[in-house]
Design an enzyme around this catalytic site. Structure first.
Site, mmCIF file in Angstrom:
data_model
loop_
_atom_site.group_PDB
_atom_site.id
_atom_site.type_symbol
_atom_site.label_atom_id
_atom_site.label_comp_id
_atom_site.label_asym_id
_atom_site.label_seq_id
_atom_site.Cartn_x
_atom_site.Cartn_y
_atom_site.Cartn_z
ATOM 1 N N THR A 185 0.858 -1.176 0.000
ATOM 2 C CA THR A 185 0.000 0.000 0.000
ATOM 3 C C THR A 185 0.897 1.229 0.000
ATOM 4 O OG1 THR A 185 -1.654 1.211 1.257
ATOM 5 C CG2 THR A 185 -0.174 -0.181 2.527
ATOM 6 N N GLU A 330 -4.916 -2.727 4.152
ATOM 7 C CA GLU A 330 -4.628 -3.334 5.456
ATOM 8 C C GLU A 330 -5.833 -4.083 6.032
ATOM 9 O OE1 GLU A 330 -3.855 -0.359 4.440
ATOM 10 O OE2 GLU A 330 -1.983 0.396 5.301
ATOM 11 N N LYS A 439 -6.613 22.508 8.270
ATOM 12 C CA LYS A 439 -6.658 23.065 9.627
ATOM 13 C C LYS A 439 -6.765 24.578 9.539
ATOM 14 C CE LYS A 439 -4.297 19.117 11.497
ATOM 15 N NZ LYS A 439 -3.395 18.445 10.534
ATOM 16 N N TRP A 444 -11.077 21.911 12.086
ATOM 17 C CA TRP A 444 -10.817 21.091 10.907
ATOM 18 C C TRP A 444 -11.916 21.261 9.863
ATOM 19 C CZ3 TRP A 444 -8.988 15.611 12.915
ATOM 20 C CH2 TRP A 444 -7.747 15.773 13.552
HETATM 21 P P1 ADP Z 1 -3.547 3.371 -1.156
HETATM 22 O O1 ADP Z 1 -3.321 4.286 0.034
HETATM 23 O O2 ADP Z 1 -2.333 2.618 -1.590
HETATM 24 O O3 ADP Z 1 -4.338 4.008 -2.254
HETATM 25 P P2 ADP Z 1 -5.879 1.814 -0.274
HETATM 26 O O4 ADP Z 1 -6.543 1.510 -1.525
HETATM 27 O O5 ADP Z 1 -5.741 0.776 0.739
HETATM 28 O O6 ADP Z 1 -4.425 2.212 -0.580
HETATM 29 O O7 ADP Z 1 -6.528 3.113 0.306
HETATM 30 C C1 ADP Z 1 -7.304 3.152 1.467
HETATM 31 C C2 ADP Z 1 -7.793 4.539 1.749
HETATM 32 O O8 ADP Z 1 -8.697 4.964 0.726
HETATM 33 C C3 ADP Z 1 -8.595 4.664 3.005
HETATM 34 O O9 ADP Z 1 -7.770 4.754 4.133
HETATM 35 C C4 ADP Z 1 -9.389 5.944 2.743
HETATM 36 O O10 ADP Z 1 -8.632 7.100 3.012
HETATM 37 C C5 ADP Z 1 -9.641 5.879 1.269
HETATM 38 N N1 ADP Z 1 -11.005 5.370 1.006
HETATM 39 C C6 ADP Z 1 -11.376 4.127 0.670
HETATM 40 N N2 ADP Z 1 -12.708 4.046 0.493
HETATM 41 C C7 ADP Z 1 -13.205 5.280 0.733
HETATM 42 C C8 ADP Z 1 -14.520 5.849 0.735
HETATM 43 N N3 ADP Z 1 -15.595 5.147 0.428
HETATM 44 N N4 ADP Z 1 -14.630 7.147 1.058
HETATM 45 C C9 ADP Z 1 -13.553 7.902 1.371
HETATM 46 N N5 ADP Z 1 -12.298 7.423 1.380
HETATM 47 C C10 ADP Z 1 -12.123 6.137 1.066
#
Ligand code: ADP
Length: 544
Positions: A185, A330, A439, A444
């Site tokens: 990731t 994860e 911020k 926030w």
């Molecule tokens: P990478 O960081 O490598 O792109 P991931 O695909 O595992 O890896 O990304 C996970 C992240 O994607 C989450 O921690 C979140 O920030 C974002 N995410 C996933 N699904 C959603 C969603 N439905 N709405 C908002 N953010 C999302």
């Protein structure tokens, strides 16, 4: 006293065995990298997976060895996953959208021994191969006639590799906690980090994912995972499909609106899953052509926040139910899904839409809490927001080779890096990634919420909000917009559209129009690149 029930190991090859035995004729349809549509079924795929296992075993691959795959979703990619895991080796999905240096870092860190790759990536493989001494064999996922001409050492065609061994291989015996898959990731800081799934976690996660209030996949479904297998396990669909005996439709390399539509239509797809950018392309194609989606029943949208307008168009115009989902590599990856709860179906549609816009509620086996900067748990009142932490049998407890330790605490809570609220109905809403939150004056501002509203403007194709330095408020939001082709809109028109839909003090201080917004390898808006580009941007309000 212990229970007197069997210790039946949860290993993923049992999934393909089950499919072959009880749903053997059920189809797997792939758009191949070579072009034509290919049809096979679970019985044949299981047989060929056994050949992959036997060929790898003969090559000397042992339990725990990592085998890279650099490939689109096709039947061959599925066969390699089951073949690799059936001997206790580990499939390691590589994302072809990464830069060559990143791929070299990841494949070296994983110490991949073999690489299965699609021929469309032959030049990329030829470029990185000299820097990957651990890889002793390159298997092009094609037949001899289509073998790439690029200079790749120790190259063999997949169909040759699996041609000679018979499909009588007996899966190896090992513990269900044996490592099964590896996916890196991007991580919030530092180098990419490896998430190492086990047979047990993948199997449990597929069982959880398939529940009715989660993906709700049934044997009668025709399922199109547009989300790639290299993006967090194709959200479990390569396991859920065979577990349920659903028809699998695999899009190969073509993820554009027209190609996805063609598969949805000809294969009578009932359920599909992908990130919002894929659905933007499909919806644009439908709008241009006037085509409809008569077979599609529901669409799973996640990976980044799904805009309100997208849910509404799918549901109102095309009568396709949207399930908004959140998760991460994860978490195998599903964390929450936004199906409606009892009584909500009688709410006015606008209110239902507001519920669906949230990231959803966790299925059994996902624990969640939100905490403040001192790690104190915050109330589940839908207002307090803090760092989202999770725990469960399909959640990582460490990264491969012990990196990124600070994300895990002593009680196994994993810090997702997301900032969220949890409400009294049990729904979680992501406000931001911790590093993207704006911020302003000690408070926030949620960039996601402003983006969600902005893309509802009829002229806006895509929107991103970043914090820009401000002398009085530390940071103020800048809205960056890509307009739809041929459309026009001014800063004032866009701000007027936002007015009343977001808090007054969240109003962006400026709007910047750009031709394109950069995306990460998993289809998310690349905020780091935007922050660099607009690093010295002077807001008109900065002089006040
Ligand atoms: P990478 O960081 O490598 O792109 P991931 O695909 O595992 O890896 O990304 C996970 C992240 O994607 C989450 O921690 C979140 O920030 C974002 N995410 C996933 N699904 C959603 C969603 N439905 N709405 C908002 N953010 C999302």
């Amino acid at each position: 006293m212990l229970g007197l029930m069997q210790d039946w190991p949860l290993v993923v090859h049992k999934i393909i065995d089950h499919a072959a035995l009880y749903h053997g004729d059920r189809e797997i349809v792939s758009r191949t990298v070579e072009g034509p549509i290919h049809r096979t079924n679970y019985r044949k795929v299981q047989g060929r997976a056994r050949r992959v296992a036997k060929a790898l075993d003969r090559f000397g691959i042992k339990v725990g060895d990592r085998i890279g795959t650099l490939a689109w979703n096709t039947h061959r990619h599925i066969e390699t996953w089951y073949g690799i895991t059936g001997i206790g080796a580990i499939y390691h999905t590589l994302n072809p959208r990464l830069f060559p240096e990143q791929l070299i870092y990841i494949a070296s860190h994983a110490e991949d021994r073999v690489l299965f790759f699609d021929t469309s990536f032959a030049n990329l493989v030829a470029e990185i191969a000299p820097k990957l001494p651990s890889i002793k064999l390159y298997v092009a996922l094609t037949d001899r006639a289509n073998l790439p001409k690029a200079e790749i050492p120790n190259l063999v065609a997949y169909e040759d590799f699996i041609a000679e061994p018979a499909d009588d291989f007996t899966w190896k015996d090992f513990d269900e906690n044996t490592a099964c898959g590896l996916c890196y990731t991007s991580g919030t800081t530092g180098n990419p980090k490896g998430v190492l799934y086990s047979h047990r976690s993948n199997t449990l996660h597929a069982l959880v994912a398939s529940q009715a209030d989660a993906q709700g996949v049934r044997g009668v479904d025709s399922v199109l995972p547009v989300v790639p297998m290299f993006h967090a396990n194709a959200w479990a669909l390569a396991f859920v499909g065979p577990m349920m005996g659903a028809k699998l439709v695999l899009p190969g390399p073509k993820l554009d609106g027209e190609s996805v539509y063609e598969l949805l239509d000809t294969e009578k797809v009932t359920m599909t899953a992908a990130v919002p950018t894929v659905w933007l392309m499909l919806l644009q194609y439908l709008e241009q052509t006037g085509k409809m989606l008569p077979y599609l029943d529901r669409v799973l949208i996640g990976g980044s926040a799904c805009p309100r307008s997208m849910i509404e168009i799918f549901e109102r115009k095309y009568e396709v139910e949207v399930v908004h989902a959140w998760g991460m590599t994860e978490m195998s990856p599903l964390g929450t899904l936004g199906t409606l709860k009892a009584g909500m179906d009688t709410l006015p549609y606008e209110e239902q839409l507001s519920v669906k816009l949230k990231q959803g509620h966790p299925p059994f086996s996902v624990e969640m809490k939100i905490v403040d900067d001192e790690d104190r748990e915050l109330p589940r009142d839908g207002k307090a927001f803090g760092r989202l932490k999770v725990r469960g049998p399909a959640v990582a407890k460490a990264y491969f080779k012990g990196e990124g330790e600070s994300a895990f605490d002593s009680e196994d809570w994993f810090d997702t890096g997301d900032v969220a609220t949890l409400d009294t109905d049990g729904y979680m809403t992501i406000t931001d990634r911790a590093k993207d939150v704006i911020k302003s004056g000690g408070e926030w501002i949620s960039s996601i919420e402003i983006e969600n509203v902005a893309v509802g403007h009829p002229a806006v194709a895509e929107a991103a909000v970043i914090g820009v330095a401000h002398p009085k408020w530390d940071e103020r939001p800048l809205l960056i917009v890509v307009l739809k082709p041929g459309q026009k809109a001014t800063k004032d028109e866009i701000l007027k559209y936002l007015s009343g839909k977001i808090a007054k003090w969240w109003m962006p201080d400026d709007v910047a129009f750009v031709d394109e917004i950069p995306h990460t390898a998993t289809g998310k808006i690349q905020k780091i690149a935007l922050r660099q580009r607009f690093g010295s941007y002077r807001l008109p309000t900065a002089a006040e």
